[in-house]
Design an enzyme around this catalytic site. Structure first.
Site, PDB file in Angstrom:
ATOM      1  N   GLY A  46       0.851  -1.188   0.000  1.00 46.54           N
ATOM      2  CA  GLY A  46       0.000   0.000   0.000  1.00 46.54           C
ATOM      3  C   GLY A  46       0.886   1.237   0.000  1.00 46.54           C
ATOM      4  N   GLY A  70       4.133   1.004   2.216  1.00 40.26           N
ATOM      5  CA  GLY A  70       5.085   0.037   1.692  1.00 40.26           C
ATOM      6  C   GLY A  70       5.758   0.537   0.425  1.00 40.26           C
ATOM      7  CG  HIS A 125     -15.950   7.142   8.582  1.00 48.26           C
ATOM      8  ND1 HIS A 125     -17.078   7.800   8.144  1.00 48.26           N
ATOM      9  CD2 HIS A 125     -14.896   7.822   8.081  1.00 48.26           C
ATOM     10  CE1 HIS A 125     -16.707   8.835   7.402  1.00 48.26           C
ATOM     11  NE2 HIS A 125     -15.400   8.874   7.342  1.00 48.26           N
ATOM     12  NE  ARG A 167     -12.896  10.400   9.512  1.00 47.96           N
ATOM     13  CZ  ARG A 167     -12.025   9.934   8.640  1.00 47.96           C
ATOM     14  NH1 ARG A 167     -11.254   8.912   8.956  1.00 47.96           N
ATOM     15  NH2 ARG A 167     -11.920  10.472   7.447  1.00 47.96           N
ATOM     16  CG  HIS A 226     -12.800   4.339   8.623  1.00 48.23           C
ATOM     17  ND1 HIS A 226     -12.888   3.906   7.317  1.00 48.23           N
ATOM     18  CD2 HIS A 226     -12.080   5.488   8.589  1.00 48.23           C
ATOM     19  CE1 HIS A 226     -12.245   4.776   6.534  1.00 48.23           C
ATOM     20  NE2 HIS A 226     -11.734   5.729   7.279  1.00 48.23           N
ATOM     21  CD  GLU A 234      -5.704   1.191   9.189  1.00 53.35           C
ATOM     22  OE1 GLU A 234      -5.771   1.356   7.949  1.00 53.35           O
ATOM     23  OE2 GLU A 234      -6.672   0.859   9.894  1.00 53.35           O
ATOM     24  CB  SER A 256      -5.016   7.639   7.219  1.00 57.92           C
ATOM     25  OG  SER A 256      -5.807   7.929   6.105  1.00 57.92           O
ATOM     26  CG  LEU A 257      -4.506   9.203   2.233  1.00 56.92           C
ATOM     27  CD1 LEU A 257      -5.031   9.857   0.970  1.00 56.92           C
ATOM     28  CD2 LEU A 257      -4.325   7.715   2.006  1.00 56.92           C
TER      29      LEU A 257
END
Ligand code: SF4
Ligand code: FES
Lengths: 258, 594
Positions: free
Chosen positions: B12, B15, B236, B297, B364, B389, B404-405
């Protein structure tokens, strides 16, 4: 143990599914039929999971769970392409209620079968490599912002960047067959995308050289089946036409432009 | 000097970023992924990526991003790493921009930014509503470039089984299984970087992809890697519930002006469109006037729970509320949110541009993950690194949307050079490790496969998995009560016992998905206990962890990182202080009095 299919269906309604099974590459395919409990909003993946939880055919024979590929379950990873009632499409976004029964599920035919519904689509990734579908980058250290791009250009090319490499467009293309190396619509559309990017365009010549080679754009016979099945509605015929124009321009004037 | 050998597990965003950094440094790297990397779960990230570029004249800064992130995470995140991540974020956006990510643009051709939860600034860069997909593709293309230059070797369709540890418990490589031939093989390496993503499958249905099982993290945990803050699970607020998965409706829908509401009259049967404005209860806007629909959230999720379960105002009595974008011009929706609206339309057959969407909270994201140090993404096992994550570092007790990104990319960027430094500093590399070390690990793993394949029990693995998911979702998500957590822990032990009486229904040795699923399930059961017991122990409420019996944050006792250790089948917890060196903890509230 409860003998009903999982999920607590109680309406009595059944979903009849026929799956083309092939335990491995040496064995001949065979069909198996399953009767599953209907539930609202069922998709093909839910059917395959029901079978995994109770791998018994409609006539009571114990079998193995069906092997298949799926990951995102929201039509964005591309994994779950298969033939459903003869149509090449994504299993996760195919709702049972929209289909005629018995539902026939088969693996794609243009790629080598691994087992059951699992096929090997690595040729698509290899072709992306062959066509240099990337932006050449000096490095990932901080070199400031990228080139400015107008919203119009972004809106034109973003849809091309949404290709999920599912292979549906190759599956339905008559030019993709055992006797041809045609890379297919998806790859040519990526060539268009990278030729359009201000930095990507720096590799345009090499990309077009590959596109003019074997399996390239000349192999397209304009059947236009690809656009019909693309789950992301990518304007594939437009892409192919554009790449074709670029290739012709390169063939005619390429030596002049150096 | 000898050439270090690096393995990355997981393809992902984190990685791939680690792979690119290693390849750029000229270090050969092997990349392992269950799926072709282009199908990794990062493609599901929708809304965007945060960076304080301050391109809207709002006076945003990396310090504000840092403050929002720490505050949003209820002060449980170590501040040093978070600060460095926020400072790196603008450069990360530039890098992605140069790679060709099709970010949305302003009229001037600059990057456009939208608002997201937990901040008052336009800080989120986005590519329609498929930002994660676009970012993953850009990194994937760069990795493909390195692959064609033979700097990277990909092992796609391999699943990680275990780390190879030598007599000193130092990682010397990995053991993995080919999902086609079912061959178990070991791969020597000096360091391994794990970027194996989320754990959604532990909760049965979540917004995660099928591959997000947490199996690799759990395997490492059982081999001695610590697991931190397991109890912090993000639910979420807006997803479309489904039997196979809960499909996410990104926060960007609210960032672009979407509103959450229910009819003021409980049980109101009128179609949404016929309910006049005055008879709609925009509860987030009323309760949280400053942030409105863009509260973090955990806050939005608990508000929806309150409206549905306490006030009994769910749509027609069902657990659902409206997420409404139907007042936004179609053209804007198609330009900025098409990717997600299309999902709603395809899976429910209703056009959300016309009709409000029916949504409900769903599991989520895990804020918890493999314990890593504060500087190098290094776990407590020498030679094992983690990013993305699957580690715990950047989000504290609650993650802000679109962070997160950035944490994936940043973690990958830090992990690769750290692993290379470590590998370069080793006296002896993996080539000097006796082959018996690898042989033994391979045999141990083959033995586990054999035992599973030949088990003559009666239990179906899918059934066990579903039961685990139902229990975890009911008792270990939004509201947590100690007696329920105790019962869940007992249930998980029962399931682990039943797992021993499993029957595989597929004993073949070719592309046997049942076998690999069982291996994952066994690991999920361990992780589920780690989460449940972590939650049981933490008697306070903080971020996503909410206990009605302990409704307040308790800094005196619980401003601590939970660190789980696995020891011969038992899970033990120790607690360590959180780095709060820059921003002193303050009360966290988003309501009118804030
Ligand atoms: S172009 Fe469309 S059909 Fe072809 S691989 Fe891409 S998404 Fe699939
Ligand atoms: S599972 Fe990802 S597209 Fe269907």
């Amino acid at each position: 143990m409860d003998t009903a299919a999982p999920g607590g269906g109680n309406s009595g309604r059944k979903v009849v599914v026929r799956v083309k099974r092939r335990p491995d590459t040496r064995e001949e395919p065979r069909w198996e039929e399953f009767a599953l409990d209907w539930r609202p909003h069922m998709n093909i993946i839910i059917c395959l999971r029901d079978i995994a939880e109770r791998p018994v055919t409609r006539d009571g024979h114990a079998t193995t769970p069906v092997s298949y590929e799926a990951s995102c379950l929201e039509e964005v990873c591309g994994a779950c392409a298969m033939l459903i009632n003869g149509v090449s499409r994504q299993a996760c976004s195919t709702l049972v209620d929209s289909l005629e029964q018995p539902i026939r599920i088969e693996p794609l035919t243009k790629f080598p079968v691994v087992r059951d519904l699992v096929v090997d689509r690595s040729i698509m990734f290899e072709n992306l490599k062959r066509m240099k579908c990337w932006v050449p980058l000096d490095g990932t250290y901080d070199l400031g912002p990228g080139p400015r791009i107008s919203p119009e250009v972004q809106e034109k090319y973003y849809p091309l960047a949404r290709c999920i490499t599912c292979g549906n467009c190759l599956e339905v293309c008559p030019q993709v067959n055992e006797n041809s190396d045609f890379v297919g619509a998806a790859i040519l559309s990526q060539v268009r995308l990278f030729n359009a990017h201000p930095t990507g365009a720096m590799h345009m010549k090499e990309r077009l050289a590959a596109v003019m080679g074997p399996g390239g754009v000349a192999d397209c016979a304009n059947a236009q089946n690809c656009v019909e099945v693309c789950p992301k509605q990518i304007p594939l015929t437009e892409s192919i036409a554009e790449v074709n124009r670029q290739a012709i321009r390169e063939a005619v004037f390429g030596w002049l432009l150096g | 000097m000898r050439e270090p050998k690096i393995i990355v597990v997981g393809g992902g965003l984190a990685g791939l970023m680690a792979v690119i950094r290693a390849a750029e440094a000229g270090v050969p790297v092997d990349l392992f992924s269950i799926v072709p990397v282009k199908r990794s779960h990062s493609v599901c990230a929708q809304g965007g990526i945060n960076a304080a570029k301050n391109l809207k004249g709002e006076g945003d800064s990396t310090d504000r991003h840092f403050d929002d992130t720490v505050y949003g995470g209820d002060f449980l995140a170590n501040q040093g790493p978070v600060k460095r991540m926020c400072e790196a974020a603008p450069g990360i956006i530039d890098m992605l921009d140069r790679m060709g990510v099709m970010f949305n643009r302003t009229a001037e051709g600059l990057l456009d930014f939208r608002r997201f939860g937990g901040t008052l600034f336009h800080r989120t860069a986005f590519a329609g509503a498929t930002t994660g997909q676009q970012m993953l593709y850009a990194l994937d293309e760069q990795v493909r470039r390195f692959e064609s230059e033979r700097k990277v070797k990909k092992y796609e369709g391999w699943t990680f089984l275990s780390a190879v540890l030598d007599d000193h418990r130092v990682c010397r490589g990995i053991c993995a299984m080919d999902l086609k031939t079912m061959e178990v093989r070991t791969f020597p390496a000096d360091a391994a970087i794990f970027c194996t993503g989320g754990i959604g499958a532990v909760f049965g249905r979540s917004t995660n992809s099928v591959v997000c099982t947490g199996s690799a993290q759990s395997a490492l945990f059982q081999q001695g890697a610590n697991y931190a803050n397991a109890e912090f699970i993000q639910v979420h607020p807006t997803a479309i519930p489904g039997e196979d998965k809960c499909r996410l409706m990104s926060e960007s829908a609210r960032g672009e002006g979407g509103r959450v509401w229910v009819p003021r009259k409980p049980g109101d049967k009128r179609p949404a469109k016929q309910i006049p404005e005055a008879e709609r209860f925009y509860f987030l806007e009323e309760w949280y006037p400053k942030y409105g629909n863009l509260v973090p959230r955990d806050i939005a999720t608990r508000a929806i729970h309150k409206v549905v379960y306490t006030q009994k105002m769910g749509l027609e009595g069902a657990p659902a509320v409206y997420l409404d974008v139907s007042h936004i011009p179609r053209e804007t929706l198609d330009r900025k949110l098409e990717g997600i609206l299309e999902i709603y339309e395809k899976f429910l057959g209703v056009d959300p541009r016309e009709h409000p969407m029916r949504v409900f909270p769903a599991m989520h994201y895990t804020m918890g993950g493999l314990w890593i140090d504060n500087t190098n993404q290094a776990t407590n096992v020498s030679g094992i690194y983690a990013a993305g994550e699957c580690e715990y570092q950047y989000h504290g007790a609650n993650r802000l949307g679109a962070n997160s990104l950035v944490s994936c990319i940043y973690g990958g960027m830090v992990a690769a050079p750290a692993a290379i430094r470590y590998a370069g500093g080793l006296d002896k590399g993996c080539e000097s490790v006796p082959t018996i070390v690898y042989e033994n690990e391979r045999r141990r793993q083959e033995q586990i496969n054999d035992t599973m394949l030949h088990a003559e029990g009666t239990e179906n693995p899918v059934t066990i998995w579903k039961e685990m998911g139902d229990w975890m979702t009911e008792h270990v998500t939004v509201v947590r009560n100690n007696p329920d957590l105790e019962r869940t822990d007992a249930k998980l032990q029962e399931l682990a016992d039943r797992f021993k009486k499993i029957n595989l229904s597929d004993r073949t040795s070719w592309a046997n998905q049942t076998l690999s699923f069982c291996r994952e399930l066994q690991n999920m059961l361990v992780l589920a206990r780690c989460i449940t017991r972590g939650a049981l122990a933490r008697n306070e409420s903080r971020g996503a962890h909410y206990k009605p019996d302990f409704p307040d944050r308790n800094d005196a006792e619980w401003l601590k990182t939970t660190r789980a250790h696995y020891d011969c089948g038992t899970i033990k917890f120790t607690y360590e202080p959180v780095d709060t060196s820059t921003i002193p903890p303050r009360a966290r509230r988003y309501d009118a009095k804030a």
